[in-house]
Design a protein around this motif. Sequence first.
Motif, PDB file in Angstrom:
ATOM      1  N   LYS A 242      35.573  74.952 -19.398  1.00 57.43           N
ATOM      2  CA  LYS A 242      36.168  75.713 -18.298  1.00 57.43           C
ATOM      3  C   LYS A 242      35.201  76.715 -17.679  1.00 57.43           C
ATOM      4  N   ASP A 243      34.115  77.036 -18.393  1.00 62.27           N
ATOM      5  CA  ASP A 243      33.131  77.986 -17.863  1.00 62.27           C
ATOM      6  C   ASP A 243      31.813  77.315 -17.473  1.00 62.27           C
ATOM      7  N   CYS A 244      31.813  75.982 -17.326  1.00 62.18           N
ATOM      8  CA  CYS A 244      30.545  75.308 -17.033  1.00 62.18           C
ATOM      9  C   CYS A 244      29.993  75.705 -15.662  1.00 62.18           C
TER      10      CYS A 244
ATOM     11  N   PRO B 257      30.498  78.794 -13.866  1.00 61.35           N
ATOM     12  CA  PRO B 257      29.855  80.117 -13.898  1.00 61.35           C
ATOM     13  C   PRO B 257      28.586  80.137 -14.741  1.00 61.35           C
ATOM     14  N   PHE B 258      28.523  79.313 -15.788  1.00 61.33           N
ATOM     15  CA  PHE B 258      27.293  79.245 -16.576  1.00 61.33           C
ATOM     16  C   PHE B 258      26.150  78.689 -15.737  1.00 61.33           C
TER      17      PHE B 258
ATOM     18  N   GLU C  39      35.563  71.195 -14.391  1.00 65.89           N
ATOM     19  CA  GLU C  39      35.149  71.416 -15.773  1.00 65.89           C
ATOM     20  C   GLU C  39      34.116  70.387 -16.233  1.00 65.89           C
TER      21      GLU C  39
ATOM     22  N   THR D  36      27.471  81.233 -24.756  1.00 72.04           N
ATOM     23  CA  THR D  36      28.569  80.888 -25.662  1.00 72.04           C
ATOM     24  C   THR D  36      28.764  81.946 -26.750  1.00 72.04           C
TER      25      THR D  36
ATOM     26  N   GLY E  61      31.753  82.306 -23.876  1.00 73.47           N
ATOM     27  CA  GLY E  61      31.789  81.339 -22.784  1.00 73.47           C
ATOM     28  C   GLY E  61      32.078  79.931 -23.276  1.00 73.47           C
ATOM     29  N   ASP E  62      32.873  79.190 -22.513  1.00 70.71           N
ATOM     30  CA  ASP E  62      33.259  77.831 -22.900  1.00 70.71           C
ATOM     31  C   ASP E  62      32.431  76.820 -22.114  1.00 70.71           C
TER      32      ASP E  62
END
Length: 350
Positions: A95-97, A99-100, A141, A167, A171-172
């Motif tokens: 779910k955070d790919c 923003p990463f 995602e 992570t 972070g996911d």
Amino acid sequence: MRGGGLWQLGRSITRRLAHVDKSAISRRCFASESDLKKTVLYDFHVANGGKMVPFAGWSMPIQYKDSIMDSTLNCRENGSLFDVSHMCGLSLKGKDCIPFLEKLVIADVAGLAPGTGTLTILTNEKGGAIDDSVIAKVTNEHIYLVVNAGCRDKDLAHIEEHMKAFTSKGGDVSWHIHDERSLLALQYFCCIPIAFMGFPLRYTGEDGFEISVPSENAVDLAKAILEKSEGKKQGLLGSRKRRRAEGGFLGAEVILKQIEQGPSIRRVGLFSAGPPARGHSEIQDENGQNLGEITSGGFSPCLKKNIAMGYVKSGSHKSGTKVKLVIRGKSYDGSVTKMPFVPNKYYKRS
């Protein structure tokens, strides 16, 4: 593509891939005479007259039976199929790919619609470029990206380092490197829906698709595309910017300052007389004062003249500016020109 050929292509590919012996093919192997790696299309290249040369640790075709000039013109006028399996494809999921990834590249990944992609740059803390990359948003995602073969090790180490830090703070995001898949690039192809997974791209200056395919199916897919195509051959080797800069990717402060104040140097296109300019050739003004240097250059089969790219001091970047290019100690006339050198023919939806 022949009329009605798209449906036939989809059916024939599906039928062929269902009967492939998947254990018979592995994606990468090493040449017996050297340490060069081979794509699964290596034997296919050789059988079709490909001249194989070392490239970024791989044995890749630099030329087929046609001359390089003929191949270049064919890509512009008809189309070409490229084996780009030496490049590294990977997926980011979670779910955070997004923003990463937006901490590592300059692209507005969140603004991409699912099923679309863009060319972008991986930056460092100083605002410099680590590598360029093609990224595609599969879903919100799942992001798919491709990095260059010659930069694979440093790119993956860079991504892994920042992923561990991301992570560790909750972070996911996770990743998978697609060593089990091959990549084909179909350039100057009529942009209509196709019967296999691919994303539009334009890095050669023409429309096309980059296709990620299981390696055991790559040869059959390449054959099917070439057999069902006419003329296509195997190929050779503002506000949004401000918003993304403010979003905090590596080097954002440096780049934001350049956007606000203007850069000290500019990338330009050049035409020149004499021999083709090569990387690091000096660019001078008409009085012999240094303006910058060439990054790459060569002879254009399409334009029948020398072209080059380089960086010059701001103020000397306007089209039509007369310059001198120093090549092997001799000075030759040149001029700044707008890019792209060859007008593109991008498909535009009506």
